[in-house]
Scaffold this motif. Sequence first.
Motif, PDB file in Angstrom:
ATOM      1  N   GLY A 114       0.816  -1.207   0.000  1.00 48.50           N
ATOM      2  CA  GLY A 114       0.000   0.000   0.000  1.00 48.50           C
ATOM      3  C   GLY A 114       0.848   1.255   0.000  1.00 48.50           C
ATOM      4  N   LEU A 115       1.903   1.257   0.793  1.00 46.59           N
ATOM      5  CA  LEU A 115       2.803   2.410   0.844  1.00 46.59           C
ATOM      6  C   LEU A 115       3.552   2.591  -0.482  1.00 46.59           C
ATOM      7  CD1 LEU A 115       4.147   1.858   4.452  1.00 46.59           C
ATOM      8  CD2 LEU A 115       2.950   3.911   3.681  1.00 46.59           C
ATOM      9  N   VAL A 116       4.094   1.505  -0.999  1.00 43.75           N
ATOM     10  CA  VAL A 116       4.852   1.593  -2.253  1.00 43.75           C
ATOM     11  C   VAL A 116       3.948   2.050  -3.394  1.00 43.75           C
ATOM     12  CG1 VAL A 116       6.071   0.253  -4.004  1.00 43.75           C
ATOM     13  CG2 VAL A 116       6.607  -0.080  -1.578  1.00 43.75           C
ATOM     14  N   LEU A 117       2.758   1.478  -3.485  1.00 44.09           N
ATOM     15  CA  LEU A 117       1.842   1.841  -4.568  1.00 44.09           C
ATOM     16  C   LEU A 117       1.415   3.302  -4.479  1.00 44.09           C
ATOM     17  CD1 LEU A 117      -0.465  -1.307  -4.913  1.00 44.09           C
ATOM     18  CD2 LEU A 117       1.187  -0.433  -6.580  1.00 44.09           C
ATOM     19  N   THR A 118       1.321   3.831  -3.280  1.00 44.04           N
ATOM     20  CA  THR A 118       0.947   5.238  -3.126  1.00 44.04           C
ATOM     21  C   THR A 118       1.910   6.127  -3.890  1.00 44.04           C
ATOM     22  OG1 THR A 118      -0.109   4.882  -0.976  1.00 44.04           O
ATOM     23  CG2 THR A 118       0.626   7.118  -1.480  1.00 44.04           C
ATOM     24  N   CYS A 119       3.192   5.880  -3.736  1.00 44.39           N
ATOM     25  CA  CYS A 119       4.192   6.680  -4.440  1.00 44.39           C
ATOM     26  C   CYS A 119       4.199   6.375  -5.931  1.00 44.39           C
ATOM     27  CB  CYS A 119       5.577   6.419  -3.851  1.00 44.39           C
ATOM     28  SG  CYS A 119       6.899   7.403  -4.594  1.00 44.39           S
ATOM     29  N   VAL A 120       4.205   5.105  -6.274  1.00 43.21           N
ATOM     30  CA  VAL A 120       4.321   4.688  -7.669  1.00 43.21           C
ATOM     31  C   VAL A 120       3.132   5.170  -8.495  1.00 43.21           C
ATOM     32  CG1 VAL A 120       4.332   2.674  -9.192  1.00 43.21           C
ATOM     33  CG2 VAL A 120       5.772   2.701  -7.153  1.00 43.21           C
ATOM     34  N   LEU A 121       1.935   5.184  -7.911  1.00 45.22           N
ATOM     35  CA  LEU A 121       0.740   5.582  -8.647  1.00 45.22           C
ATOM     36  C   LEU A 121       0.508   7.091  -8.616  1.00 45.22           C
ATOM     37  CD1 LEU A 121      -1.708   2.778  -7.443  1.00 45.22           C
ATOM     38  CD2 LEU A 121      -0.607   2.944  -9.690  1.00 45.22           C
TER      39      LEU A 121
END
Length: 272
Positions: A169-176
């Motif tokens: 969830g944290l990684v996807l927040t930045c990537v998206l």
Amino acid sequence: MTPTLATADMVGLSRLWADAPAFATLTLCLALSTAPVLCAMALDNRMFDGDSTWLKPLKFLIALAIYTGTLAFFARYLPADWRASPLWGGYVAAVSVCIVAEVIWIGGAAALGTASHFNIGSPFWNTAYGLMGLAAVVLTSATLVMGIGIWFNAGTGLAPALQLSIALGLVLTCVLTIPVASTMAAALSHHVGTPITGARLAVLGWSREVGDLRAPHFMATHALHAVPVAGWVASRLLPGPQATLAVLVAAAAYALLVVLMFAQALGGRPVI
């Protein structure tokens, strides 16, 4: 640690100031700052783009308080040596400065009755807009850094599926978030197309006539909430391997949803 015990640990808010003092303090300051903005909204009847000139500062204060509060909450699952290191302390300080700068920029523009975002009408505002774009990247990067740290931390005490969901969830927040935000910044608008009547969704304010990049941006920034919730549910209802698979499917589905909403907005089509 069982999922039940992990859940009990997750709701232990007393650890916020111990594990993430800067983020916890910043969350409190942001939340308290909504009070004077609400007073300004009540006393100042100026309008900007059809809304109170103070609505944008209020929305950003609430959004950033939720963001920093979430980071403070998840910081307990970082490796202990990370949290104790001067490098981490310096990075958190840089992220915090960027958040404060964003708040001052948006609030200052509101006080002057002008736009903060997409404002390149003078050398000052053009420079401020560029700097705040950089600040936004720095503050968003905190989710990527924390997500990686939690992903590889063997000592979280969480059920594997729950730990994976928090990290993803944290990684996807930045990537998206960064591609959508960068597209808005480059276009100098969150609309793709020209609204005629100004019809908008209630509360959210997204256009009902044309593509609105705020919709995928909103969804992208909340991956750090949605995916961990899916992991929490999966870790309670399913055995280990199945729970982990469910988290991977949920994370992929959420990412796909954001991509589809992004494509829809770029195509000039409203969410509703």
